[in-house]
Design an enzyme around this catalytic site. Structure first.
Site, PDB file in Angstrom:
ATOM      1  CG  ASP A  17      49.267  36.120  45.506  1.00 24.36           C
ATOM      2  OD1 ASP A  17      49.266  34.964  45.963  1.00 24.36           O
ATOM      3  OD2 ASP A  17      50.063  36.993  45.894  1.00 24.36           O
ATOM      4  CD  GLU A  89      54.034  29.799  51.660  1.00 31.21           C
ATOM      5  OE1 GLU A  89      55.103  30.246  52.085  1.00 31.21           O
ATOM      6  OE2 GLU A  89      53.286  30.445  50.891  1.00 31.21           O
ATOM      7  CE  LYS A 125      53.178  30.158  47.556  1.00 30.26           C
ATOM      8  NZ  LYS A 125      52.363  31.387  47.716  1.00 30.26           N
ATOM      9  CB  THR A 149      56.925  30.840  47.561  1.00 35.49           C
ATOM     10  OG1 THR A 149      56.470  32.198  47.559  1.00 35.49           O
ATOM     11  CG2 THR A 149      56.987  30.315  48.982  1.00 35.49           C
ATOM     12  CG  PHE A 171      58.518  37.307  46.010  1.00 36.65           C
ATOM     13  CD1 PHE A 171      58.289  35.987  45.655  1.00 36.65           C
ATOM     14  CD2 PHE A 171      57.884  37.789  47.142  1.00 36.65           C
ATOM     15  CE1 PHE A 171      57.441  35.166  46.395  1.00 36.65           C
ATOM     16  CE2 PHE A 171      57.035  36.983  47.893  1.00 36.65           C
ATOM     17  CZ  PHE A 171      56.819  35.681  47.523  1.00 36.65           C
TER      18      PHE A 171
END
Length: 307
Positions: A17, A89, A125, A149, A171
């Protein structure tokens, strides 16, 4: 004794990440994920100065397009050192506009195509809003695979499964943060609410033969990662990956297909919005996450506009 990182790789696809090429080269993940906050950090790395200038030159004064060019340039560089896929994203400020999300996603794919990178190596994303999930459904049908996400609730995971998205990023750490702040308690091991959330989603998907990939994200501690060993994928910061690489203790698999999971559900828009509204943590963290990514997108635009 092999490291915990190497042990983890035996049953979980490890994803990095970060937008830091040096860290990715050193840690050798399969895939990598970026977001506006990570791209803003990458923009401060001296080695990326030329990519920033090129992005500005290619965009002819359109700062939004410059951000897209920079995101794709970073992604293209990362793809040279990983065997798998990059997640890029869409602008978080579009999270409630299906048509704008669709257009931006297709623009990112077109820029990757211009760079000679096929869509089989890219995941788009999107925030797991109702609009983001519906856009992902359209993109998947058009052959563009997605990564949903800012996923904090079971309702979001159910809706993503219904939409047939390729991958979700539930998450962990941000859920842990919320409960710790609101209860004053510390959570470890299997008692961690973030760990429990991902475990529930994983078991639901496997019990119902849902093909969507579960990729746990947003980790604060090694314990959280260890509790989710066996999850399809885990996207982990370079710092925590380094700690896993330095730890030679044993690592047991925690998540395995075949555990009991809830019966398959389907949610209408009204049911989704109600379930989201009932979940104070998920409502707050989704809104906060979108705001944070939007602010960092604006900061990145300011960096590019100043060049």
């Amino acid at each position: 004794m092999t490291s915990k990182l190497e042990q983890l790789k035996q049953f979980t696809t490890v994803v990095c990440d970060t937008g830091d090429l040096e860290a990715i080269s050193r840690l050798r993940p399969v895939d990598a994920t970026t977001n506006p906050s990570l791209l803003l950090k990458a923009a401060a790395i001296p080695e990326y100065a030329e990519l920033l200038r090129n992005a500005v030159n290619l965009s002819k004064g359109n700062v939004g397009l410059a951000c897209d060019h920079f995101a794709v340039a970073v992604g293209a560089g990362i793809l040279k050192v990983i065997p798998g896929r990059i997640s890029t994203e869409v602008d978080a400020r579009l999270s409630f506009d299906e048509d704008a999300l669709w257009a931006k996603a297709n623009q990112l794919i077109a820029l990757y195509d211009q760079a000679g990178i096929g869509r089989d190596r890219v995941l788009i994303k999107l925030a797991s809003t109702w609009e983001g999930i519906r856009t992902a459904e359209r993109l998947e049908k058009a052959g563009i695979q997605t990564n949903l996400t800012l996923l904090f609730s079971f309702a979001q995971a159910v809706a993503c499964a219904d939409a047939g998205v390729f991958l979700i990023s539930p998450f962990v750490g941000r859920i842990y943060d919320w409960y710790r702040k609101n209860t004053g308690l510390d959570y470890t091991g299997a008692e961690d609410p973030g760990v429990q959330s991902v475990t529930r989603i994983y078991n639901y998907y496997k019990a119902n033969q849902i093909n969507t990939v579960v990729m746990g994200a947003s980790f604060r501690t090694l314990s959280q990662i260890e509790q989710l060993a066996g999850c399809d994928r885990l996207t982990i910061s370079p710092d925590l990956l380094q700690k896993l690489a330095e730890d030679t203790g044993p690592l047991a698999r925690k998540l395995v297909p075949g555990a009991e999971g809830e019966a398959r559900q389907q949610l209408t828009e009204a049911q989704f919005r109600w379930a989201s509204n009932e979940d104070a943590m998920a409502t707050e963290k989704l809104a906060e996450g979108i705001r944070q990514f939007a602010r960092d997108q604006e900061k990145l635009e300011a960096v590019l506009a100043a060049l």
